[in-house]
Motif scaffolding. Sequence first.
Motif, short mmCIF file in Angstrom:
data_model
loop_
_atom_site.label_atom_id
_atom_site.label_comp_id
_atom_site.label_asym_id
_atom_site.label_seq_id
_atom_site.Cartn_x
_atom_site.Cartn_y
_atom_site.Cartn_z
N SER A 172 42.09 -28.62 -81.00
CA SER A 172 42.11 -29.62 -79.94
C SER A 172 41.57 -30.97 -80.42
O SER A 172 41.97 -32.02 -79.91
CB SER A 172 41.28 -29.14 -78.74
N ARG A 173 40.69 -30.95 -81.44
CA ARG A 173 40.14 -32.20 -81.96
C ARG A 173 41.06 -32.86 -83.00
O ARG A 173 41.07 -34.07 -83.14
CB ARG A 173 38.75 -31.95 -82.56
N GLY A 176 46.51 -34.64 -81.01
CA GLY A 176 46.38 -35.72 -80.04
C GLY A 176 47.65 -36.56 -80.01
O GLY A 176 48.65 -36.25 -80.65
N GLU A 177 47.58 -37.64 -79.28
CA GLU A 177 48.74 -38.51 -79.14
C GLU A 177 49.13 -39.13 -80.49
O GLU A 177 48.25 -39.62 -81.21
CB GLU A 177 48.43 -39.63 -78.14
N THR A 180 47.29 -42.27 -82.53
CA THR A 180 45.83 -42.34 -82.43
C THR A 180 45.22 -41.85 -83.74
O THR A 180 45.88 -41.19 -84.55
CB THR A 180 45.31 -41.47 -81.27
N ARG A 200 47.43 -39.87 -86.39
CA ARG A 200 48.26 -38.75 -85.95
C ARG A 200 49.72 -39.17 -85.83
O ARG A 200 50.04 -40.32 -85.53
CB ARG A 200 47.77 -38.22 -84.60
#
Length: 506
Positions: A172-173, A176-177, A180, A200
């Motif tokens: 989860s860390r 991301g989008e 970012t 990312r």
Amino acid sequence: MNYEQASSDKRSRIVRRTWLGTTLCIGLFFSLVIVSQVVGQNTQKSQQNYSAILQNVYNFILNHYVDQVDPRVLYEGAMKGMFEALEDPYSTYLTESDMTDLNDTTQGSFGGVGLYISKPSGKLPEGKLPYVEVAAPIEDTPGWRAGIMPGDLILEINGESTDKLTMDEVLSRLRGEPGTEVTIRIRRGEKMEFPLTLKRAVIEVPTVKHAMIGDSIGYLKILTFTPMTVERTREAIEDFKKKNYQACIVDLRNNYGGLLNAAIGVADFFLDGGVVVSTKSRLPGESVVYTARRNPLVPPSIPVVVLINRASASASEIVAGALKDRGRAYLIGERSYGKGSVQQVFPIDTAGFKLTTARYYTPSDVNIDKKGIPPDMEVKEPELTEVQLESLNKLYQDNRIPNFVKNEGNASPQRIEEFARQVATTYNLDFQLVRRLIHNEQMRTKIAPVYDLEFDIQLQAAVRVLKEKNVPELIKQSKTLKQLQEEAEAKDEPVGSEGKSTNTQQ
């Protein structure tokens, strides 16, 4: 009594009997209708009562339990309980995290940095650190372009140590989008540490690898079935054509499945029309027969071998079953997993559930659920005894092989063989197994090759069959899954138990 009177009386009795029978039939019909309506009404009323009782109990717990209760906890518990009651491992409630992971697979892409990672759990071997380890970067992703290497440790993510994080928390860390940034701290070797800031990007879930084996055999490894699989498979086959391939190996080992449509699309490349698979639902209108198009991308003149093992499941079994039943491929390896059902995913807000809605059947009309698909030629990986497993566990705990690779990274083949024989003797293990463990450890800090002919005995068998045997003749001699099933039922044996086997050392 004259004849006419007797006949009249007889006809009257017949008529009376006929009407009586008709009356009984009509009465019985109306009774059945009334009972059916009552049963239907009672069933509907029971369903309504159950729903009301659940709601009442939910409210009662919220209002009367000794401690404050999170309504979401009760809701998720009730949802999980309903699906557990089905006793179907594939019908489950999906949390928000579960839905995210599933969507990444079924959509074929996600926002992230492009790394295969692992994290140790439980008791760690001596010298093993509790951080996230990079298994490999995915080619042409932010992680790959930043020079991250297999074996690198991720110590921190945005300043937070990874030693106490679960794998879900790590993912989860890192995800991301797209666009970012995330900053990680890398340890390489024992002393080298440095930070990296990665932007990312959209990461495509790897689904297909391919390469030529020698000059004539196209090797196609399908990792999972996503929306990208059909197109990536097409690209691989087109590449084989450019290189003038004469045979094809489709490797479905350790492929847990994926999308039904992707499996049908892959099978379509090999089959010249006809049935690929059929799905049968409790609702007749939802049962479907899927067929292939004519003029396949892989012409019938190209012999095909399919590799399967105990971890080949679901969509990969659809492809293997279709090619076997249609006489298009020769199967080598081990009996497949045996998942013959189809699930649909239904979202509920950010969560959802997965429900089995149909079973699938191979072209010969066989459902392989909990039975699996037997190979035409069985080639098993060597199985270890309990004593050998204990010895292997001790070898892992002693960390002998990682220490050897770390300290003697440039060891000659002769030195590696000497060390392997020493370890095999010390721990009472097979020399080839130890040699393979050393090889795997050496490859852990490198980009893995598409295939490994040196140690992969099932792949070796596939290559031998294509080079030395008449594959079309072997396929003619093999049986459909329906024939195997009928023979097994007659003998009261597992399906395919009489299948041909081969020694792993051949």
